[in-house]
Design a protein around this motif. Structure first.
Motif, PDB file in Angstrom:
ATOM      1  N   UNK A 220       0.871  -1.166   0.000  1.00 36.37           N
ATOM      2  CA  UNK A 220       0.000   0.000   0.000  1.00 36.37           C
ATOM      3  C   UNK A 220       0.908   1.215   0.000  1.00 36.37           C
ATOM      4  N   UNK A 221       1.195   1.771  -1.161  1.00 36.45           N
ATOM      5  CA  UNK A 221       2.204   2.819  -1.237  1.00 36.45           C
ATOM      6  C   UNK A 221       1.847   4.099  -0.489  1.00 36.45           C
ATOM      7  N   UNK A 222       0.597   4.344  -0.196  1.00 38.61           N
ATOM      8  CA  UNK A 222       0.229   5.590   0.467  1.00 38.61           C
ATOM      9  C   UNK A 222       0.030   5.462   1.963  1.00 38.61           C
ATOM     10  N   UNK A 223       0.253   4.282   2.533  1.00 39.58           N
ATOM     11  CA  UNK A 223      -0.048   4.069   3.950  1.00 39.58           C
ATOM     12  C   UNK A 223       0.812   4.930   4.861  1.00 39.58           C
ATOM     13  N   UNK A 224       2.111   4.921   4.669  1.00 32.64           N
ATOM     14  CA  UNK A 224       3.000   5.708   5.539  1.00 32.64           C
ATOM     15  C   UNK A 224       2.711   7.194   5.406  1.00 32.64           C
ATOM     16  N   UNK A 225       2.527   7.647   4.178  1.00 30.32           N
ATOM     17  CA  UNK A 225       2.223   9.060   3.980  1.00 30.32           C
ATOM     18  C   UNK A 225       0.872   9.419   4.597  1.00 30.32           C
ATOM     19  N   UNK A 226      -0.074   8.488   4.582  1.00 30.59           N
ATOM     20  CA  UNK A 226      -1.371   8.726   5.209  1.00 30.59           C
ATOM     21  C   UNK A 226      -1.244   8.888   6.718  1.00 30.59           C
ATOM     22  N   UNK A 227      -0.379   8.088   7.335  1.00 32.16           N
ATOM     23  CA  UNK A 227      -0.159   8.200   8.780  1.00 32.16           C
ATOM     24  C   UNK A 227       0.507   9.531   9.109  1.00 32.16           C
ATOM     25  N   UNK A 228       1.497   9.917   8.308  1.00 32.18           N
ATOM     26  CA  UNK A 228       2.162  11.212   8.526  1.00 32.18           C
ATOM     27  C   UNK A 228       1.162  12.354   8.360  1.00 32.18           C
ATOM     28  N   UNK A 229       0.317  12.273   7.341  1.00 31.69           N
ATOM     29  CA  UNK A 229      -0.692  13.307   7.116  1.00 31.69           C
ATOM     30  C   UNK A 229      -1.676  13.366   8.277  1.00 31.69           C
ATOM     31  N   UNK A 230      -2.036  12.204   8.811  1.00 33.91           N
ATOM     32  CA  UNK A 230      -2.961  12.167   9.946  1.00 33.91           C
ATOM     33  C   UNK A 230      -2.367  12.890  11.155  1.00 33.91           C
ATOM     34  N   UNK A 231      -1.103  12.624  11.444  1.00 34.67           N
ATOM     35  CA  UNK A 231      -0.450  13.279  12.584  1.00 34.67           C
ATOM     36  C   UNK A 231      -0.327  14.783  12.345  1.00 34.67           C
TER      37      UNK A 231
ATOM     38  N   UNK B 165      -7.293   3.555   2.462  1.00 36.59           N
ATOM     39  CA  UNK B 165      -6.357   4.247   3.348  1.00 36.59           C
ATOM     40  C   UNK B 165      -7.160   5.128   4.298  1.00 36.59           C
ATOM     41  N   UNK B 166      -7.512   4.573   5.433  1.00 34.73           N
ATOM     42  CA  UNK B 166      -8.312   5.298   6.412  1.00 34.73           C
ATOM     43  C   UNK B 166      -7.582   6.469   7.025  1.00 34.73           C
ATOM     44  N   UNK B 167      -6.262   6.329   7.222  1.00 37.48           N
ATOM     45  CA  UNK B 167      -5.491   7.420   7.799  1.00 37.48           C
ATOM     46  C   UNK B 167      -5.496   8.638   6.870  1.00 37.48           C
ATOM     47  N   UNK B 168      -5.334   8.412   5.582  1.00 36.28           N
ATOM     48  CA  UNK B 168      -5.330   9.528   4.634  1.00 36.28           C
ATOM     49  C   UNK B 168      -6.694  10.200   4.590  1.00 36.28           C
ATOM     50  N   UNK B 169      -7.748   9.417   4.592  1.00 41.20           N
ATOM     51  CA  UNK B 169      -9.096   9.979   4.571  1.00 41.20           C
ATOM     52  C   UNK B 169      -9.370  10.776   5.847  1.00 41.20           C
ATOM     53  N   UNK B 170      -8.963  10.225   6.992  1.00 45.05           N
ATOM     54  CA  UNK B 170      -9.143  10.943   8.259  1.00 45.05           C
ATOM     55  C   UNK B 170      -8.328  12.232   8.279  1.00 45.05           C
ATOM     56  N   UNK B 171      -7.118  12.196   7.726  1.00 45.07           N
ATOM     57  CA  UNK B 171      -6.276  13.391   7.675  1.00 45.07           C
ATOM     58  C   UNK B 171      -6.934  14.481   6.831  1.00 45.07           C
ATOM     59  N   UNK B 172      -7.529  14.094   5.716  1.00 40.27           N
ATOM     60  CA  UNK B 172      -8.203  15.073   4.857  1.00 40.27           C
ATOM     61  C   UNK B 172      -9.378  15.698   5.602  1.00 40.27           C
ATOM     62  N   UNK B 173     -10.191  14.872   6.233  1.00 44.07           N
ATOM     63  CA  UNK B 173     -11.377  15.387   6.934  1.00 44.07           C
ATOM     64  C   UNK B 173     -10.980  16.288   8.101  1.00 44.07           C
TER      65      UNK B 173
END
Length: 156
Positions: free
Chosen positions: A56-67, A94-102
Protein backbone atom coordinates in the motif's frame (compact mmCIF):
# COMPACT_ATOMS: atom_id res chain seq x y z
CA UNK A 1 29.32 -44.07 -34.72
CA UNK A 2 29.78 -46.84 -32.33
CA UNK A 3 30.65 -50.39 -33.14
CA UNK A 4 28.99 -53.24 -31.29
CA UNK A 5 31.15 -55.06 -28.79
CA UNK A 6 32.85 -58.24 -29.99
CA UNK A 7 30.79 -60.52 -27.69
CA UNK A 8 27.52 -59.35 -29.31
CA UNK A 9 25.91 -57.89 -26.15
CA UNK A 10 24.17 -54.56 -26.31
CA UNK A 11 25.61 -51.80 -24.10
CA UNK A 12 23.76 -48.63 -23.13
CA UNK A 13 24.53 -45.58 -25.21
CA UNK A 14 26.26 -43.93 -22.24
CA UNK A 15 27.72 -45.61 -19.23
CA UNK A 16 29.28 -43.06 -16.85
CA UNK A 17 32.48 -44.05 -15.13
CA UNK A 18 32.23 -44.77 -11.40
CA UNK A 19 32.83 -41.70 -9.26
CA UNK A 20 36.22 -41.33 -7.71
CA UNK A 21 36.60 -41.40 -3.98
CA UNK A 22 35.31 -38.13 -2.42
CA UNK A 23 33.21 -37.00 -5.38
CA UNK A 24 29.42 -36.62 -5.14
CA UNK A 25 27.15 -39.46 -6.25
CA UNK A 26 25.70 -39.48 -9.74
CA UNK A 27 22.81 -37.14 -10.49
CA UNK A 28 19.21 -38.30 -10.26
CA UNK A 29 18.10 -40.17 -13.33
CA UNK A 30 21.31 -42.12 -13.74
CA UNK A 31 21.69 -45.51 -12.15
CA UNK A 32 24.16 -45.81 -9.32
CA UNK A 33 27.50 -47.25 -10.23
CA UNK A 34 28.23 -50.73 -8.93
CA UNK A 35 29.40 -50.63 -5.37
CA UNK A 36 27.84 -47.24 -4.61
CA UNK A 37 24.46 -46.66 -2.95
CA UNK A 38 21.78 -44.80 -4.88
CA UNK A 39 20.99 -41.34 -3.52
CA UNK A 40 17.76 -39.55 -4.07
CA UNK A 41 17.57 -35.93 -5.10
CA UNK A 42 17.38 -33.31 -2.37
CA UNK A 43 13.82 -32.30 -1.46
CA UNK A 44 12.68 -28.92 -2.75
CA UNK A 45 13.38 -26.07 -0.34
CA UNK A 46 10.53 -25.13 1.94
CA UNK A 47 9.41 -21.52 1.81
CA UNK A 48 10.79 -19.52 4.71
CA UNK A 49 8.08 -16.89 4.87
CA UNK A 50 4.55 -16.47 3.59
CA UNK A 51 3.79 -14.20 0.72
CA UNK A 52 4.22 -10.53 1.63
CA UNK A 53 1.02 -8.56 2.06
CA UNK A 54 0.01 -6.43 -0.90
CA UNK A 55 1.90 -3.17 -0.89
CA UNK A 56 0.00 0.00 0.00
CA UNK A 57 2.20 2.82 -1.24
CA UNK A 58 0.23 5.59 0.47
CA UNK A 59 -0.05 4.07 3.95
CA UNK A 60 3.00 5.71 5.54
CA UNK A 61 2.22 9.06 3.98
CA UNK A 62 -1.37 8.73 5.21
CA UNK A 63 -0.16 8.20 8.78
CA UNK A 64 2.16 11.21 8.53
CA UNK A 65 -0.69 13.31 7.12
CA UNK A 66 -2.96 12.17 9.95
CA UNK A 67 -0.45 13.28 12.58
CA UNK A 68 0.23 16.59 10.83
CA UNK A 69 -3.50 17.30 10.44
CA UNK A 70 -3.61 18.43 14.07
CA UNK A 71 -0.73 20.89 13.68
CA UNK A 72 -0.17 21.95 10.05
CA UNK A 73 -3.48 21.53 8.28
CA UNK A 74 -2.57 22.70 4.78
CA UNK A 75 0.44 20.38 4.47
CA UNK A 76 -1.56 17.53 5.99
CA UNK A 77 -4.37 18.12 3.50
CA UNK A 78 -1.97 17.95 0.54
CA UNK A 79 -0.18 14.84 1.88
CA UNK A 80 -3.50 13.17 2.67
CA UNK A 81 -4.80 13.70 -0.84
CA UNK A 82 -1.57 12.35 -2.37
CA UNK A 83 -1.61 9.31 -0.06
CA UNK A 84 -5.26 8.60 -0.84
CA UNK A 85 -4.66 8.78 -4.59
CA UNK A 86 -1.63 6.45 -4.33
CA UNK A 87 -3.60 3.94 -2.27
CA UNK A 88 -6.56 4.00 -4.61
CA UNK A 89 -4.29 3.38 -7.61
CA UNK A 90 -2.94 0.30 -5.81
CA UNK A 91 -6.49 -0.85 -5.10
CA UNK A 92 -6.18 -0.36 -1.35
CA UNK A 93 -8.12 1.65 1.21
CA UNK A 94 -6.36 4.25 3.35
CA UNK A 95 -8.31 5.30 6.41
CA UNK A 96 -5.49 7.42 7.80
CA UNK A 97 -5.33 9.53 4.63
CA UNK A 98 -9.10 9.98 4.57
CA UNK A 99 -9.14 10.94 8.26
CA UNK A 100 -6.28 13.39 7.67
CA UNK A 101 -8.20 15.07 4.86
CA UNK A 102 -11.38 15.39 6.93
CA UNK A 103 -9.61 16.62 10.08
CA UNK A 104 -7.50 19.11 8.11
CA UNK A 105 -10.51 20.61 6.34
CA UNK A 106 -12.55 20.87 9.55
CA UNK A 107 -9.72 22.49 11.50
CA UNK A 108 -8.94 24.90 8.66
CA UNK A 109 -12.56 26.03 8.50
CA UNK A 110 -12.66 26.42 12.29
CA UNK A 111 -9.41 28.37 12.16
CA UNK A 112 -10.82 30.76 9.58
CA UNK A 113 -14.01 31.26 11.60
CA UNK A 114 -12.05 31.92 14.80
CA UNK A 115 -9.69 34.27 12.99
CA UNK A 116 -12.62 36.36 11.75
CA UNK A 117 -14.25 36.25 15.17
CA UNK A 118 -11.08 37.63 16.79
CA UNK A 119 -9.57 39.84 14.09
CA UNK A 120 -12.70 41.75 13.05
CA UNK A 121 -13.53 42.96 16.59
CA UNK A 122 -9.87 43.91 17.16
CA UNK A 123 -9.80 45.96 13.97
CA UNK A 124 -13.08 47.58 14.93
CA UNK A 125 -11.75 48.40 18.41
CA UNK A 126 -8.54 49.88 17.02
CA UNK A 127 -10.41 52.06 14.50
CA UNK A 128 -12.79 53.33 17.21
CA UNK A 129 -9.82 53.96 19.53
CA UNK A 130 -7.98 55.94 16.87
CA UNK A 131 -11.03 58.07 16.13
CA UNK A 132 -11.68 58.72 19.84
CA UNK A 133 -8.06 59.72 20.45
CA UNK A 134 -8.08 62.01 17.41
CA UNK A 135 -11.11 63.76 18.86
CA UNK A 136 -9.13 64.63 22.04
CA UNK A 137 -5.93 65.36 20.09
CA UNK A 138 -4.12 62.31 21.49
CA UNK A 139 -4.03 63.69 25.03
CA UNK A 140 -5.85 62.36 28.03
CA UNK A 141 -7.89 59.22 28.44
CA UNK A 142 -10.93 58.09 26.46
CA UNK A 143 -13.37 55.26 26.92
CA UNK A 144 -13.97 53.00 23.91
CA UNK A 145 -16.52 50.16 24.21
CA UNK A 146 -16.33 50.45 27.97
CA UNK A 147 -12.52 50.20 28.05
CA UNK A 148 -10.49 53.19 29.29
CA UNK A 149 -7.57 53.94 26.93
CA UNK A 150 -4.68 56.36 27.46
CA UNK A 151 -4.35 58.23 24.15
CA UNK A 152 -0.72 59.17 24.80
CA UNK A 153 0.22 55.50 24.18
CA UNK A 154 -1.71 55.32 20.89
CA UNK A 155 0.48 55.77 17.83
CA UNK A 156 -0.66 58.24 15.21
Amino acid sequence: MSTPPPDGSQQPAYNPPPPAQGYPPPAQGYPAAPGYPAYSAAPPPTPQYGAPPPANPGRTMGIVAFILSFFVQLIALILGIIALVQSRKAGQKNGFALAAIIISVVLMVLGIIIAFAVVVPLISLSVDTLQACQAVDFSGTVEVHGIPIDCSTVSR
